[in-house]
Design a protein around this motif. Structure first.
Motif, PDB file in Angstrom:
ATOM      1  N   UNK A  48      12.545 -87.698  41.305  1.00 38.10           N
ATOM      2  CA  UNK A  48      13.258 -86.832  42.251  1.00 38.10           C
ATOM      3  C   UNK A  48      12.582 -85.462  42.384  1.00 38.10           C
ATOM      4  N   UNK A  49      12.706 -84.883  43.563  1.00 37.17           N
ATOM      5  CA  UNK A  49      12.041 -83.612  43.844  1.00 37.17           C
ATOM      6  C   UNK A  49      12.478 -82.483  42.914  1.00 37.17           C
ATOM      7  N   UNK A  50      13.772 -82.368  42.559  1.00 36.90           N
ATOM      8  CA  UNK A  50      14.130 -81.286  41.623  1.00 36.90           C
ATOM      9  C   UNK A  50      13.419 -81.393  40.279  1.00 36.90           C
ATOM     10  N   UNK A  51      13.156 -82.602  39.854  1.00 35.54           N
ATOM     11  CA  UNK A  51      12.426 -82.768  38.588  1.00 35.54           C
ATOM     12  C   UNK A  51      10.975 -82.306  38.726  1.00 35.54           C
ATOM     13  N   UNK A  52      10.362 -82.547  39.905  1.00 33.96           N
ATOM     14  CA  UNK A  52       9.010 -82.035  40.144  1.00 33.96           C
ATOM     15  C   UNK A  52       9.004 -80.517  40.113  1.00 33.96           C
ATOM     16  N   UNK A  53      10.050 -79.915  40.719  1.00 33.39           N
ATOM     17  CA  UNK A  53      10.126 -78.451  40.721  1.00 33.39           C
ATOM     18  C   UNK A  53      10.307 -77.921  39.302  1.00 33.39           C
ATOM     19  N   UNK A  54      11.118 -78.603  38.498  1.00 33.91           N
ATOM     20  CA  UNK A  54      11.307 -78.180  37.114  1.00 33.91           C
ATOM     21  C   UNK A  54       9.997 -78.286  36.335  1.00 33.91           C
ATOM     22  N   UNK A  55       9.292 -79.396  36.513  1.00 32.43           N
ATOM     23  CA  UNK A  55       7.990 -79.539  35.857  1.00 32.43           C
ATOM     24  C   UNK A  55       7.028 -78.455  36.332  1.00 32.43           C
ATOM     25  N   UNK A  56       7.056 -78.166  37.624  1.00 29.83           N
ATOM     26  CA  UNK A  56       6.204 -77.114  38.153  1.00 29.83           C
ATOM     27  C   UNK A  56       6.534 -75.759  37.563  1.00 29.83           C
ATOM     28  N   UNK A 115       7.880 -75.174  34.614  1.00 32.43           N
ATOM     29  CA  UNK A 115       7.454 -75.160  33.208  1.00 32.43           C
ATOM     30  C   UNK A 115       5.954 -74.957  33.112  1.00 32.43           C
ATOM     31  N   UNK A 116       5.202 -75.701  33.910  1.00 30.88           N
ATOM     32  CA  UNK A 116       3.749 -75.583  33.862  1.00 30.88           C
ATOM     33  C   UNK A 116       3.312 -74.195  34.323  1.00 30.88           C
ATOM     34  N   UNK A 117       3.938 -73.681  35.391  1.00 24.87           N
ATOM     35  CA  UNK A 117       3.538 -72.354  35.868  1.00 24.87           C
ATOM     36  C   UNK A 117       3.920 -71.279  34.869  1.00 24.87           C
ATOM     37  N   UNK A 118       5.025 -71.448  34.188  1.00 22.29           N
ATOM     38  CA  UNK A 118       5.391 -70.470  33.166  1.00 22.29           C
ATOM     39  C   UNK A 118       4.386 -70.507  32.032  1.00 22.29           C
ATOM     40  N   UNK A 119       3.990 -71.708  31.636  1.00 24.19           N
ATOM     41  CA  UNK A 119       3.063 -71.828  30.504  1.00 24.19           C
ATOM     42  C   UNK A 119       1.678 -71.309  30.858  1.00 24.19           C
ATOM     43  N   UNK A 170       0.489 -69.604  36.381  1.00 26.56           N
ATOM     44  CA  UNK A 170      -0.028 -69.869  37.728  1.00 26.56           C
ATOM     45  C   UNK A 170       1.121 -69.979  38.713  1.00 26.56           C
ATOM     46  N   UNK A 171       0.789 -70.045  39.959  1.00 30.66           N
ATOM     47  CA  UNK A 171       1.803 -70.214  41.000  1.00 30.66           C
ATOM     48  C   UNK A 171       1.868 -71.674  41.410  1.00 30.66           C
ATOM     49  N   UNK A 172       2.297 -72.493  40.492  1.00 35.22           N
ATOM     50  CA  UNK A 172       2.303 -73.930  40.739  1.00 35.22           C
ATOM     51  C   UNK A 172       3.438 -74.340  41.664  1.00 35.22           C
ATOM     52  N   UNK A 173       4.503 -73.569  41.684  1.00 35.92           N
ATOM     53  CA  UNK A 173       5.668 -73.958  42.475  1.00 35.92           C
ATOM     54  C   UNK A 173       5.341 -74.072  43.963  1.00 35.92           C
ATOM     55  N   UNK A 174       4.499 -73.191  44.457  1.00 35.25           N
ATOM     56  CA  UNK A 174       4.180 -73.257  45.891  1.00 35.25           C
ATOM     57  C   UNK A 174       3.309 -74.447  46.229  1.00 35.25           C
ATOM     58  N   UNK A 175       2.609 -74.991  45.231  1.00 35.54           N
ATOM     59  CA  UNK A 175       1.731 -76.131  45.469  1.00 35.54           C
ATOM     60  C   UNK A 175       2.423 -77.466  45.198  1.00 35.54           C
ATOM     61  N   UNK A 176       3.648 -77.438  44.720  1.00 33.61           N
ATOM     62  CA  UNK A 176       4.365 -78.669  44.366  1.00 33.61           C
ATOM     63  C   UNK A 176       4.506 -79.632  45.526  1.00 33.61           C
ATOM     64  N   UNK A 177       4.909 -79.104  46.676  1.00 32.55           N
ATOM     65  CA  UNK A 177       5.081 -79.955  47.846  1.00 32.55           C
ATOM     66  C   UNK A 177       3.762 -80.588  48.278  1.00 32.55           C
ATOM     67  N   UNK A 178       2.691 -79.788  48.285  1.00 35.70           N
ATOM     68  CA  UNK A 178       1.388 -80.321  48.671  1.00 35.70           C
ATOM     69  C   UNK A 178       0.931 -81.398  47.696  1.00 35.70           C
ATOM     70  N   UNK A 179       1.207 -81.188  46.404  1.00 43.44           N
ATOM     71  CA  UNK A 179       0.823 -82.163  45.392  1.00 43.44           C
ATOM     72  C   UNK A 179       1.550 -83.483  45.617  1.00 43.44           C
ATOM     73  N   UNK A 180       2.862 -83.404  45.858  1.00 41.94           N
ATOM     74  CA  UNK A 180       3.651 -84.619  46.072  1.00 41.94           C
ATOM     75  C   UNK A 180       3.186 -85.333  47.342  1.00 41.94           C
ATOM     76  N   UNK A 181       2.863 -84.575  48.379  1.00 44.48           N
ATOM     77  CA  UNK A 181       2.372 -85.163  49.623  1.00 44.48           C
ATOM     78  C   UNK A 181       1.027 -85.859  49.408  1.00 44.48           C
ATOM     79  N   UNK A 182       0.159 -85.232  48.612  1.00 41.65           N
ATOM     80  CA  UNK A 182      -1.143 -85.855  48.370  1.00 41.65           C
ATOM     81  C   UNK A 182      -0.997 -87.136  47.550  1.00 41.65           C
ATOM     82  N   UNK A 183      -0.036 -87.180  46.637  1.00 45.01           N
ATOM     83  CA  UNK A 183       0.205 -88.414  45.867  1.00 45.01           C
ATOM     84  C   UNK A 183       0.667 -89.521  46.808  1.00 45.01           C
TER      85      UNK A 183
END
Length: 189
Positions: A102-110, A112-116, A119-132
């Motif tokens: 589910x998309x909220x889980x991708x955002x949560x993972x994003x 966590x990764x961006x916090x660690x 980086x600004x991973x949250x803005x790239x989440x949608x593009x990543x899911x689209x590329x998959x």
């Protein structure tokens, strides 16, 4: 008079020519010295950060855990590339499973990764899911391409050269008259 001019340019403990040239060009020796001092200061600061202090086993354990995610993610990503080449169907099944997350889980993972990683991973989440999704959509085409490539192996029947220049290539490889070789054979006989 010449001595007075030379003394004015080079005498008195100063060098007017050198000082004038340094206005237009950096003194390489002084720049190297500043660079060395800067590097030494940075290394001393880094050494101070990593001094072994009287820390307990728990602190060392946590420091070890903090060093795991980056290499694990890098090696995991390389492992995915290898898996995609070794067994594309297995890889495609796993990526299809990821598309069901589910998309909220991708955002949560994003998050966590961006916090660690900072980086600004949250803005790239949608593009990543689209590329998959795009990559998974191409999986049948990739499977067909792999099948076609396997049929092109050298040991496959019907793989002889069929272009118009094939006879010319074969003719170039066929033995031709060689007067020197004929002469040598006659002498040996």
């Amino acid at each position: 008079m010449v001595i007075d001019i030379l003394r004015a340019l080079f005498g008195g403990g100063t060098n007017v020519v050198r000082e004038t040239a340094e206005v237009f060009r950096v003194n390489a020796e002084a720049a190297d010295q500043r660079s060395t001092e800067t590097q030494r200061a940075a290394l001393e600061q880094m050494a101070g950060e990593f001094k072994i202090q009287d820390r307990g086993g728990f602190d060392r354990f946590i420091d070890g855990l903090n060093r795991i995610p980056r290499p694990a993610m890098a090696l995991g990503t390389l492992g995915l590339f290898v898996a995609a080449m070794v067994d594309p169907l297995w890889f495609g099944e796993r990526m299809t499973g990821l598309s069901l997350v589910p998309e909220p889980l991708w955002w949560l993972l994003g998050a966590i990764v961006s916090f660690y990683f900072g980086a600004r991973y949250q803005t790239k989440g949608q593009e990543f899911q689209s590329s998959i999704a795009t990559t998974i959509a191409r999986a049948p085409q990739v499977a067909e391409t792999i099948t076609a490539l396997r049929q092109l192996r050298a040991d496959s029947p019907g793989m002889a050269e069929t272009r118009p220049d094939a006879p010319l290539s074969l003719a170039a490889l066929a033995p031709a008259d060689n007067p020197a070789l004929e002469d040598w054979r006659r002498r040996r006989a």
